[in-house]
Every structure is written in C-alpha cells, then in structure tokens.
Design a protein around this motif. Sequence first.
Motif, mmCIF file in Angstrom:
data_model
loop_
_atom_site.group_PDB
_atom_site.id
_atom_site.type_symbol
_atom_site.label_atom_id
_atom_site.label_comp_id
_atom_site.label_asym_id
_atom_site.label_seq_id
_atom_site.Cartn_x
_atom_site.Cartn_y
_atom_site.Cartn_z
ATOM 1 N N ILE A 1 1.560 9.922 -0.009
ATOM 2 C CA ILE A 1 1.556 8.991 1.118
ATOM 3 C C ILE A 1 0.164 8.993 1.731
ATOM 4 N N SER A 2 -0.367 7.805 2.001
ATOM 5 C CA SER A 2 -1.705 7.729 2.575
ATOM 6 C C SER A 2 -1.816 6.568 3.554
ATOM 7 N N ASN A 3 -2.663 6.750 4.551
ATOM 8 C CA ASN A 3 -2.954 5.657 5.476
ATOM 9 C C ASN A 3 -4.109 4.789 4.975
ATOM 10 N N HIS A 4 -4.602 5.085 3.765
ATOM 11 C CA HIS A 4 -5.633 4.273 3.108
ATOM 12 C C HIS A 4 -5.230 4.057 1.658
ATOM 13 N N ARG A 5 -5.875 3.091 0.996
ATOM 14 C CA ARG A 5 -5.519 2.757 -0.388
ATOM 15 C C ARG A 5 -6.400 3.465 -1.414
ATOM 16 N N ASP A 6 -7.309 4.303 -0.951
ATOM 17 C CA ASP A 6 -8.342 4.844 -1.824
ATOM 18 C C ASP A 6 -7.829 5.536 -3.084
ATOM 19 N N PHE A 7 -6.656 6.186 -3.018
ATOM 20 C CA PHE A 7 -6.236 7.046 -4.127
ATOM 21 C C PHE A 7 -5.006 6.532 -4.871
ATOM 22 N N TYR A 8 -4.752 5.229 -4.766
ATOM 23 C CA TYR A 8 -3.589 4.708 -5.487
ATOM 24 C C TYR A 8 -3.794 4.775 -6.999
ATOM 25 N N GLN A 9 -5.037 4.608 -7.457
ATOM 26 C CA GLN A 9 -5.307 4.694 -8.894
ATOM 27 C C GLN A 9 -5.193 6.133 -9.384
ATOM 28 N N LEU A 10 -5.636 7.086 -8.563
ATOM 29 C CA LEU A 10 -5.479 8.492 -8.930
ATOM 30 C C LEU A 10 -3.992 8.835 -9.043
ATOM 31 N N ALA A 11 -3.195 8.382 -8.086
ATOM 32 C CA ALA A 11 -1.748 8.623 -8.146
ATOM 33 C C ALA A 11 -1.149 7.999 -9.401
ATOM 34 N N ALA A 12 -1.576 6.788 -9.722
ATOM 35 C CA ALA A 12 -1.045 6.104 -10.905
ATOM 36 C C ALA A 12 -1.402 6.846 -12.183
ATOM 37 N N SER A 13 -2.587 7.454 -12.218
ATOM 38 C CA SER A 13 -3.000 8.185 -13.423
ATOM 39 C C SER A 13 -2.126 9.405 -13.679
ATOM 40 N N TYR A 14 -1.483 9.907 -12.618
ATOM 41 C CA TYR A 14 -0.545 11.024 -12.754
ATOM 42 C C TYR A 14 0.905 10.545 -12.724
ATOM 43 N N ASN A 15 1.098 9.220 -12.699
ATOM 44 C CA ASN A 15 2.431 8.626 -12.673
ATOM 45 C C ASN A 15 3.232 9.068 -11.456
ATOM 46 N N ILE A 16 2.574 9.101 -10.302
ATOM 47 C CA ILE A 16 3.210 9.498 -9.049
ATOM 48 C C ILE A 16 3.316 8.279 -8.136
ATOM 49 N N PRO A 17 4.467 8.012 -7.554
ATOM 50 C CA PRO A 17 4.588 6.891 -6.608
ATOM 51 C C PRO A 17 3.618 7.053 -5.439
ATOM 52 N N PHE A 18 2.938 5.946 -5.087
ATOM 53 C CA PHE A 18 1.947 5.945 -4.015
ATOM 54 C C PHE A 18 2.430 5.015 -2.905
ATOM 55 N N HIS A 19 2.481 5.550 -1.682
ATOM 56 C CA HIS A 19 2.943 4.769 -0.539
ATOM 57 C C HIS A 19 1.791 4.584 0.441
ATOM 58 N N HIS A 20 1.359 3.343 0.610
ATOM 59 C CA HIS A 20 0.275 3.039 1.544
ATOM 60 C C HIS A 20 0.887 2.667 2.885
ATOM 61 N N LEU A 21 0.678 3.534 3.878
ATOM 62 C CA LEU A 21 1.248 3.315 5.205
ATOM 63 C C LEU A 21 0.133 3.394 6.249
ATOM 64 N N PRO A 22 -0.536 2.263 6.539
ATOM 65 C CA PRO A 22 -1.601 2.275 7.551
ATOM 66 C C PRO A 22 -1.042 2.686 8.915
ATOM 67 N N VAL A 23 -1.871 3.415 9.671
ATOM 68 C CA VAL A 23 -1.430 3.937 10.965
ATOM 69 C C VAL A 23 -2.328 3.397 12.069
#
Length: 282
Positions: A119-141
């Motif tokens: 879970i992140s308040n930024h989108r910076d690591f969605y590709q890193l999460a995808a490379s490990y096949n982990i769901p990525f949740h972008h939740l800006p605060v």
Amino acid sequence: MNHAYILTLSCPDRRGIVHAVSGFLFEHGGNIEEAAQYNDPDTGLFFMRVRFACDELAPEALSSQLKTFAEPFEMNWKLHDTTQPMRTVILVSKEGHCLNDLLFRWKSGLLPLDVRAIISNHRDFYQLAASYNIPFHHLPVSAATKGQVEARQLEIIEAEGAELVVLARYMQILSNDMCKKLAGRAINIHHSFLPSFKGAKPYYQAHDRGVKLIGATAHYVTADLDEGPIIEQDVARADHSKTVEDLTAMGRDTESQVLARAVKWHSEHRVVLNGHKTVIFK
C-alpha cells in the motif's frame, strides 16, 4: 515428519515453569527442538520461547489443551504453526530502499513471510510490486481524506489476514485509532537513533550537530510517535568530512538492515512484548 510449532509465553515468575512447560509438551507428544527463557527481575515476569515437534494432536486440540494448562500460571501465550509463513502487508511512500531490500530477502527465502499486498500514497513502486506479483494499492492521502484512507488500509489489511504490517518508510503519521488496531503487529523503521533527531529531515539535523554516529531504529507502532517498544537498532560511524548526502546514503543502508532483522525476528516469533520494552530470543 512431525509437525513443528513455536510456543511463546509470559507470566508472573515462579519456580517450576520450565519444568511444567516441558512436562506438558512431553505428555502431549512434543519433542523440544529449541528453547530459551528469561525472567525480568524488574517486572517479576517470566518469558519463554519453545520450538517443538508434535504429531499426536492437531493445532486446535493442542491450543485447547494449552489454554487449560496456562490458566493456573496466568500465562499470556501464543502457539504458531511453523509451516505457515507470516501474512504481511507493507506500507511505503516515495523512498523504496527498505521495500526493495525486504522483497529481495523474502524472494530469496531469507524471511518467512507471505507478502500479500503493498500500500502506498504514491505510485512510484507499482512496477516493483508487479515484478514480484504482489497487489499494489495506490491510496493518496490528504488531511481531508486521511480517515477514509486509513479505513481502506484496514480493509485491505484485514482482508489479507495480515499478521504483520511493515511501515517501510511510510511517511504518514497513523491516527491513534489505527495504531490501536495494529498494536503488536506493526513495525516502523525510524531513520535516526531514537530518541535523537525525531521528525523531519533527521540527517540534516544530524549533519548540523556534527554527529559521529548515524543510526536507525525499528520499533512497534504506538500512538506515541516514534516511541513504541524497540526491536532493533544499529549505527554506522561518520566524521566531519561526510556531507548530508553521505549521511543519508549510510543511513539508508543501516535502515534496511535494521528493519530486515526486526521483521525476521518478529516473523520467527522471537519477540515478546514486555511493557514498553521487548524480550528477543535470538
């Protein structure tokens, strides 16, 4: 092969606890593989961690027997199945060194985790999460949406059955309510040697003070900002020639190592809370 468990417990100290625990495990077909204990003279509490093998009772039956056994000792206890990696959710903001380090160690088989979501308040690591096949949740605060965002974070954490939440440089202050709901299962990494240099830009504060040691602290999250029970700390030496950038780079390495050790010990059930302190069976 026998089923392996880890039993952790704490209770008022008295004679015969080790004898009683080992006797209970023997009577129920348990074979002790590893054991450690500690009695705290300041609090009068006894702490123990036991890894044992047992194939005579199912986990539910063993837990039921333990409940009856523990009552006369006033024990707080937990029984863990070693075949089940710890379900984990990681929170991160814009600095990914701790996240990247944890994911690499996990995939390398060095951490007994089951990373269920990032879970992140930024989108910076969605590709890193995808490379490990982990769901990525972008939740800006924002100040206006913090309550709704925390509610959604808790939904994800509970839906994934997370036993551990890691704040891997998640640069948002959690509400008191959130801290209470995550009590004992959320670990934060603080980028200084607590209690020094709290708050923003600690490496600038450290450089301004001419420090000779750069540190990092991993601790459990509580409503008291950066003051939860400490799990691990470490330092790196510095001198007058180091720039803020040098100190920051040194600090990032230290943070990654400290957080990884804290997560490893927690996921191996080696950490037992002792009030505002911890007992760690390494």
